[in-house]
Enzyme design. Structure first.
Site, short mmCIF file in Angstrom:
data_model
loop_
_atom_site.label_atom_id
_atom_site.label_comp_id
_atom_site.label_asym_id
_atom_site.label_seq_id
_atom_site.Cartn_x
_atom_site.Cartn_y
_atom_site.Cartn_z
N HIS A 1 0.78 -1.24 0.00
CA HIS A 1 0.00 0.00 0.00
C HIS A 1 0.81 1.29 0.00
O HIS A 1 0.27 2.36 0.29
CB HIS A 1 -0.99 0.00 1.16
CG HIS A 1 -0.38 0.18 2.52
ND1 HIS A 1 -0.10 1.40 3.05
CD2 HIS A 1 -0.01 -0.72 3.45
CE1 HIS A 1 0.42 1.26 4.25
NE2 HIS A 1 0.49 -0.02 4.52
N SER A 2 2.08 1.25 -0.37
CA SER A 2 2.83 2.51 -0.39
C SER A 2 2.31 3.53 -1.41
O SER A 2 2.41 4.73 -1.16
CB SER A 2 4.33 2.24 -0.61
OG SER A 2 4.56 1.52 -1.79
#
Length: 267
Positions: free
Chosen positions: A234-235
């Site tokens: 999820h960066s």
């Protein structure tokens, strides 16, 4: 600062989303379900590209929707001391992981039309047949390492031109679709525990942990025992775009009908 975080992405930061258990129990059923899931994901991508995702609001204030454009074709790139993120939103292919091998599958043709669910299924059947005799090492497990360790291995891996081309295809793919073998279920454990193991870490290097590329933002996972879901790095974005996509996927999977039509196109 997030890109400087050095612990592995699995367990420490990447969520695994367990979808409701599907009712297939055969390989044919597994592949049909995987094709439907991939087709639905491509339809969702087309909605994003066409600006058709419903505007999110906080009261009367419209929220920024740019994160939706960052979830497809995106990959985290390992680096010593600091990682980076690569965006490829105009990619026209996905990558199928099967038997610890990676297969590029073109899903958007030259005119921008998304291939049909039936065409995806036919290619998945070909891939599974081809990978049946695979003895490939689980290279994907390297992406589960501590980030500096993975960065060091990555430099050696992509020094070879063939490896570099293969890795680039994975990084530029819209998403990874993992076709797994069944995960062993410990005595006394239940379906949710087995599913959680599969979606978080693939059950380890001796099961499906190497049939992944954990740096990809979206990895759809379909196992032969009805377990399915996605693993999410999820960066590039917070959880909201993934949550909305998940609702979209589940709605189409529940219907049991194709989410895309042959004439559907992306801009």
């Amino acid at each position: 600062a997030y890109m400087e975080y050095r612990d592995p992405v699995i367990v420490y930061s990447s969520p695994g989303l367990v979808f409701p258990r599907a009712d297939y129990r055969t390989l044919d059923g597994q592949l049909a379900y995987a094709a439907r899931m991939a087709s639905a994901a491509l339809a969702y991508k087309a909605l994003i590209d066409g600006g058709k995702i419903r505007q999110e609001m906080m009261g009367k204030v419209p929220l920024d929707m740019s994160q939706y454009e960052k979830i497809f074709g995106t990959c985290r790139i390992p680096g010593r001391d600091r990682d980076s993120v690569q965006y490829n939103p105009r990619s026209r292919h996905i990558v199928v992981a099967c038997g610890n091998r990676y297969y590029r599958l073109d899903v958007i043709n030259a005119s921008g039309a998304i291939v049909s669910e039936g065409q995806i299924l036919a290619q998945l059947q070909r891939i599974v047949k081809e990978s049946a005799s695979s003895t490939s090492p689980p290279v994907g497990i390297l992406t589960a390492n501590q980030r500096d360790s993975w960065a060091e291995a990555y430099e050696k891996l992509v020094a070879d031109p063939t490896n570099r081309n293969s890795v680039t295809a994975i990084q530029q793919a819209l998403f990874v679709l993992s076709i797994d073998r069944e995960i062993p279920q410990a005595p006394g454990s239940d379906h949710i525990i087995a599913a959680s193991d599969l979606l978080i870490h693939g059950g380890g290097s001796t099961v499906n942990g190497g049939n992944r590329w954990y740096d990809k933002t979206i990895q759809l996972v379909v196992a032969p025992n009805g377990i399915n879901g996605l693993t999410y790095e999820h960066s590039p974005a917070e959880g909201q775009p993934i949550a909305v996509m998940t609702d979209f996927l589940l709605e189409h999977l529940k219907r049991g009908t194709s989410a895309t039509a042959d004439q559907q196109t992306v801009p």
